[in-house]
Design a protein around this motif. Structure first.
Motif, PDB file in Angstrom:
ATOM      1  N   PRO A  49      -9.380  -7.678  -1.272  1.00 56.49           N
ATOM      2  CA  PRO A  49      -9.000  -6.375  -0.703  1.00 56.49           C
ATOM      3  C   PRO A  49      -7.642  -6.404   0.006  1.00 56.49           C
ATOM      4  CG  PRO A  49     -11.286  -6.857  -0.182  1.00 56.49           C
ATOM      5  CD  PRO A  49     -10.704  -8.091  -0.796  1.00 56.49           C
ATOM      6  N   ARG A  50      -7.331  -7.514   0.686  1.00 48.90           N
ATOM      7  CA  ARG A  50      -6.025  -7.615   1.356  1.00 48.90           C
ATOM      8  C   ARG A  50      -4.892  -7.648   0.337  1.00 48.90           C
ATOM      9  NH1 ARG A  50      -7.304 -12.280   5.525  1.00 48.90           N
ATOM     10  NH2 ARG A  50      -6.540 -13.406   3.737  1.00 48.90           N
ATOM     11  N   LEU A  51      -5.112  -8.348  -0.765  1.00 49.30           N
ATOM     12  CA  LEU A  51      -4.090  -8.423  -1.796  1.00 49.30           C
ATOM     13  C   LEU A  51      -3.882  -7.054  -2.454  1.00 49.30           C
ATOM     14  CD1 LEU A  51      -2.189 -10.423  -3.102  1.00 49.30           C
ATOM     15  CD2 LEU A  51      -3.968 -10.977  -4.749  1.00 49.30           C
ATOM     16  N   LYS A  52      -4.969  -6.355  -2.723  1.00 48.37           N
ATOM     17  CA  LYS A  52      -4.856  -5.008  -3.292  1.00 48.37           C
ATOM     18  C   LYS A  52      -4.138  -4.061  -2.326  1.00 48.37           C
ATOM     19  CE  LYS A  52      -8.882  -5.094  -6.321  1.00 48.37           C
ATOM     20  NZ  LYS A  52     -10.222  -4.530  -6.571  1.00 48.37           N
ATOM     21  N   ALA A  53      -4.413  -4.213  -1.030  1.00 43.66           N
ATOM     22  CA  ALA A  53      -3.736  -3.377  -0.026  1.00 43.66           C
ATOM     23  C   ALA A  53      -2.238  -3.681   0.000  1.00 43.66           C
ATOM     24  CB  ALA A  53      -4.353  -3.599   1.353  1.00 43.66           C
ATOM     25  N   LEU A  54      -1.869  -4.939  -0.132  1.00 44.67           N
ATOM     26  CA  LEU A  54      -0.462  -5.322  -0.179  1.00 44.67           C
ATOM     27  C   LEU A  54       0.211  -4.694  -1.399  1.00 44.67           C
ATOM     28  CD1 LEU A  54       1.945  -7.146   0.779  1.00 44.67           C
ATOM     29  CD2 LEU A  54       1.023  -8.862  -0.784  1.00 44.67           C
ATOM     30  N   TRP A  55      -0.443  -4.780  -2.552  1.00 48.08           N
ATOM     31  CA  TRP A  55       0.110  -4.192  -3.773  1.00 48.08           C
ATOM     32  C   TRP A  55       0.263  -2.673  -3.617  1.00 48.08           C
ATOM     33  CZ3 TRP A  55      -3.680  -6.924  -7.678  1.00 48.08           C
ATOM     34  CH2 TRP A  55      -3.368  -8.282  -7.741  1.00 48.08           C
ATOM     35  N   MET A  58       3.278  -1.859  -1.440  1.00 46.71           N
ATOM     36  CA  MET A  58       4.537  -1.990  -2.184  1.00 46.71           C
ATOM     37  C   MET A  58       4.738  -0.799  -3.109  1.00 46.71           C
ATOM     38  SD  MET A  58       5.113  -5.988  -3.184  1.00 46.71           S
ATOM     39  CE  MET A  58       3.499  -6.395  -3.814  1.00 46.71           C
ATOM     40  N   GLU A  59       3.661  -0.394  -3.766  1.00 45.53           N
ATOM     41  CA  GLU A  59       3.748   0.741  -4.686  1.00 45.53           C
ATOM     42  C   GLU A  59       4.090   2.034  -3.944  1.00 45.53           C
ATOM     43  OE1 GLU A  59       1.029   3.032  -8.045  1.00 45.53           O
ATOM     44  OE2 GLU A  59       0.217   1.270  -7.038  1.00 45.53           O
ATOM     45  N   GLU A  60       3.490   2.251  -2.784  1.00 46.55           N
ATOM     46  CA  GLU A  60       3.754   3.475  -2.014  1.00 46.55           C
ATOM     47  C   GLU A  60       5.182   3.525  -1.497  1.00 46.55           C
ATOM     48  OE1 GLU A  60       0.713   3.494   0.970  1.00 46.55           O
ATOM     49  OE2 GLU A  60      -0.835   4.167  -0.450  1.00 46.55           O
ATOM     50  N   LEU A  82       7.668   0.911 -13.629  1.00 48.85           N
ATOM     51  CA  LEU A  82       7.308  -0.462 -14.004  1.00 48.85           C
ATOM     52  C   LEU A  82       6.358  -1.074 -12.977  1.00 48.85           C
ATOM     53  CD1 LEU A  82      10.725  -1.983 -15.121  1.00 48.85           C
ATOM     54  CD2 LEU A  82       8.765  -1.484 -16.547  1.00 48.85           C
ATOM     55  N   LEU A  83       6.682  -0.875 -11.709  1.00 45.90           N
ATOM     56  CA  LEU A  83       5.857  -1.423 -10.644  1.00 45.90           C
ATOM     57  C   LEU A  83       4.440  -0.866 -10.711  1.00 45.90           C
ATOM     58  CD1 LEU A  83       5.669  -3.178  -8.069  1.00 45.90           C
ATOM     59  CD2 LEU A  83       6.388  -1.177  -6.790  1.00 45.90           C
ATOM     60  N   LYS A  84       4.333   0.429 -10.904  1.00 46.73           N
ATOM     61  CA  LYS A  84       3.016   1.061 -10.986  1.00 46.73           C
ATOM     62  C   LYS A  84       2.210   0.483 -12.157  1.00 46.73           C
ATOM     63  CE  LYS A  84       0.670   5.434 -11.369  1.00 46.73           C
ATOM     64  NZ  LYS A  84       0.712   6.837 -11.108  1.00 46.73           N
ATOM     65  N   HIS A  85       2.870   0.298 -13.284  1.00 47.57           N
ATOM     66  CA  HIS A  85       2.202  -0.281 -14.456  1.00 47.57           C
ATOM     67  C   HIS A  85       1.735  -1.708 -14.179  1.00 47.57           C
ATOM     68  CE1 HIS A  85       1.342  -1.183 -18.639  1.00 47.57           C
ATOM     69  NE2 HIS A  85       2.097  -2.255 -18.521  1.00 47.57           N
ATOM     70  N   GLU A  86       2.597  -2.505 -13.564  1.00 49.72           N
ATOM     71  CA  GLU A  86       2.243  -3.898 -13.270  1.00 49.72           C
ATOM     72  C   GLU A  86       1.107  -3.988 -12.245  1.00 49.72           C
ATOM     73  OE1 GLU A  86       3.076  -6.788 -14.668  1.00 49.72           O
ATOM     74  OE2 GLU A  86       4.355  -5.751 -16.099  1.00 49.72           O
ATOM     75  N   VAL A  87       1.101  -3.098 -11.251  1.00 48.91           N
ATOM     76  CA  VAL A  87       0.008  -3.082 -10.269  1.00 48.91           C
ATOM     77  C   VAL A  87      -1.313  -2.809 -10.986  1.00 48.91           C
ATOM     78  CG1 VAL A  87      -0.993  -1.806  -8.331  1.00 48.91           C
ATOM     79  CG2 VAL A  87       1.385  -2.517  -8.241  1.00 48.91           C
TER      80      VAL A  87
END
Length: 137
Positions: A49-55, A58-60, A82-87
Motif C-alpha cells: 500500500p505504501r508503494l502504491k501511494a508513492l506511485w 508521483m502520478e498526481e 507514459l507515467l500513467k500507463h507505467e503506473v
C-alpha cells in the motif's frame, strides 16, 4: 584375464551401487527439488500500500504539471500519459509478481518518468525528445 573382478564391471553386467549410497543420492535430489527458490518479496499488508501511494503521488504531481502545460496545438504525447500507463502496468504486475527486485525496477522506471515530467519543457527538449524516446522503446 578377460574378466575384471573388482571395479565397475564383474563379468558382463554392471555392478549397481550399494543401496545406501543410491538412497542417499536420491534423497539429496529430492531435497534439492523440494527446496523453495525463495526471493525477497514485498509485504502485501504494509509495503505494497505504501508503494502504491508513492506511485499515486508521483502520478498526481505529474498530472497537475500536465494540466498547467497542456496545449492543443502541440502534437505528441506528454510524459504524464507514459507515467500513467507505467503506473497501471506496475499495479497489474504487483498482483502476480511481488518480488522486491521487480518492484524496484518498476519504481525506478516511474521515478525516471516523474523526474522527466517535473523538469521544464526547455530542459528536456520538449515533446520532440519524448517522441524520440518512445521510438527507442
Amino acid at each position: 584375464r578377460g574378466e575384471v573382478q573388482t571395479g565397475l564391471y564383474r563379468g558382463l553386467l554392471p555392478v549397481p551401487p550399494p543401496p545406501d549410497a543410491m538412497a542417499s543420492f536420491m534423497f539429496f535430489g529430492f531435497l534439492t527439488a523440494q527446496k523453495p527458490h525463495y526471493e525477497d518479496r514485498l509485504d502485501n499488508e504494509a509495503e505494497a500500500p505504501r508503494l502504491k501511494a508513492l506511485w499515486r503521488d508521483m502520478e498526481e504531481r505529474c498530472f497537475d504539471k500536465y494540466l498547467s502545460e497542456v496545449n492543443d496545438d502541440q502534437k505528441g504525447i506528454h510524459v504524464y500519459q507514459l507515467l500513467k500507463h507505467e503506473v497501471a502496468q506496475c499495479k497489474m504486475l504487483m498482483q502476480t509478481d511481488n518480488r522486491r527486485e521487480v518492484m524496484q525496477e518498476c519504481t525506478m522506471k516511474l521515478v525516471a518518468l516523474n523526474r522527466r515530467c517535473m523538469s521544464t519543457a526547455e530542459e528536456t527538449g520538449g515533446r520532440a525528445s519524448l517522441r524520440a524516446a518512445m521510438d527507442r522503446r
